[in-house]
Design an enzyme around this catalytic site. Structure first.
Site, PDB file in Angstrom:
ATOM      1  N   LYS A  19     -24.431 -82.800 -92.274  1.00  0.00           N
ATOM      2  CA  LYS A  19     -24.464 -81.340 -92.250  1.00  0.00           C
ATOM      3  C   LYS A  19     -24.929 -80.850 -90.874  1.00  0.00           C
ATOM      4  O   LYS A  19     -25.955 -81.298 -90.348  1.00  0.00           O
ATOM      5  CB  LYS A  19     -25.401 -80.810 -93.337  1.00  0.00           C
ATOM      6  CG  LYS A  19     -24.852 -80.997 -94.743  1.00  0.00           C
ATOM      7  CD  LYS A  19     -23.546 -80.238 -94.927  1.00  0.00           C
ATOM      8  CE  LYS A  19     -23.029 -80.345 -96.361  1.00  0.00           C
ATOM      9  NZ  LYS A  19     -21.759 -79.611 -96.547  1.00  0.00           N
ATOM     10  N   ASP A  97     -11.963 -77.578 -95.771  1.00  0.00           N
ATOM     11  CA  ASP A  97     -12.633 -77.434 -97.059  1.00  0.00           C
ATOM     12  C   ASP A  97     -12.559 -75.993 -97.556  1.00  0.00           C
ATOM     13  O   ASP A  97     -11.747 -75.657 -98.406  1.00  0.00           O
ATOM     14  CB  ASP A  97     -14.089 -77.895 -96.939  1.00  0.00           C
ATOM     15  CG  ASP A  97     -14.849 -77.810 -98.261  1.00  0.00           C
ATOM     16  OD1 ASP A  97     -14.275 -77.357 -99.277  1.00  0.00           O
ATOM     17  OD2 ASP A  97     -16.028 -78.192 -98.294  1.00  0.00           O
ATOM     18  N   LYS A 121     -10.767 -78.845-104.668  1.00  0.00           N
ATOM     19  CA  LYS A 121     -11.870 -78.581-105.594  1.00  0.00           C
ATOM     20  C   LYS A 121     -11.360 -77.843-106.831  1.00  0.00           C
ATOM     21  O   LYS A 121     -10.679 -76.821-106.725  1.00  0.00           O
ATOM     22  CB  LYS A 121     -12.962 -77.775-104.891  1.00  0.00           C
ATOM     23  CG  LYS A 121     -13.607 -78.550-103.749  1.00  0.00           C
ATOM     24  CD  LYS A 121     -14.743 -77.791-103.093  1.00  0.00           C
ATOM     25  CE  LYS A 121     -15.434 -78.651-102.029  1.00  0.00           C
ATOM     26  NZ  LYS A 121     -16.526 -77.933-101.352  1.00  0.00           N
TER      27      LYS A 121
END
Length: 223
Positions: A19, A97, A121
């Site tokens: 991250k 993403d 997702k």
């Protein structure tokens, strides 16, 4: 991060998501990637994820500072156009993403040349049927797939695992053991990760059965 990565490597994990962007300091982000890459050695996949939190300039400076390493970048900026600019300026592969949420966004990312990998997702695409269409398109476009959800319990994890298991060989980059992030566990017989791997359950349907006592009293009953 390097310590956590080294410990995870010992448990069988071979992909590491670092991250980035918490301080807005591109040099600190580069240092994180360098140290995690060094901690796990050559071979495992290491990628830095800003979750859309970096400007094009910040992400480019970070990417160029680590361009000599085997690393990937994930969704540095809010728009696909900025992500594509960073991909082009750094020469590093990129995973999309937040901007991957329908077939049009997948086609646009591919057109811009910034979708080497993508997170599909369940909650963003609207369930397994829509995810299958997205998966088939992604396979056709040649990108690798992270099969997961924005978050979830044993039920969502089971769905993600079945989806991952049905993805063609060579197109699945990884899947996510979402259950390990959530407590309490609501399905006592749900799969657990072992040596960096996890298999879909074998029962009917999704293969998991929630424990009513763990779920607690219903908030609504329809007769």
């Amino acid at each position: 991060m390097a310590r956590i990565a080294k410990t995870a490597y010992q448990t069988g994990i071979r992909q590491f998501q670092v991250k980035l962007g918490v301080e807005g300091d591109w040099q600190a982000d580069a240092e994180r990637l360098i140290k995690v890459r060094g901690a796990v050695g050559p071979g495992p996949l290491v990628y830095g994820d800003w979750n859309c939190g970096a400007s094009r300039l910040q992400a480019t400076r970070t990417g160029r500072a680590v361009a000599h390493l085997d690393v990937m970048l994930e969704q540095p900026s809010k728009t696909l156009e900025d992500c594509a600019a960073v991909r082009q300026a750094t020469g590093l592969p990129m995973k999309i993403d937040e901007n991957a949420h329908d077939l049009a966004s997948l086609l646009r990312a591919h057109e811009l040349g910034c979708m080497d990998a993508v997170a599909l997702k369940l909650s963003k695409f609207g369930g397994l049927s829509a995810m299958r269409r997205a998966r088939d398109l992604t396979v056709h476009l040649g990108a690798e797939i992270c099969a997961e959800c924005t978050w979830g319990s044993d039920i969502v994890t089971a769905a993600s695992l079945h989806f991952a298991a049905s993805t063609p060989h060579g197109s699945l980059m990884n899947t996510c053991d979402l259950s390990s992030y959530v407590s309490p566990r609501i399905c006592p017989d749900a799969p657990n990760r072992d040596n960096g791997r996890i298999a879909p359950p074998e029962g009917p349907g999704l293969g998991v059965v929630p424990d009513p006592e763990v779920l607690g009293l219903p908030i609504l009953e329809i007769v």
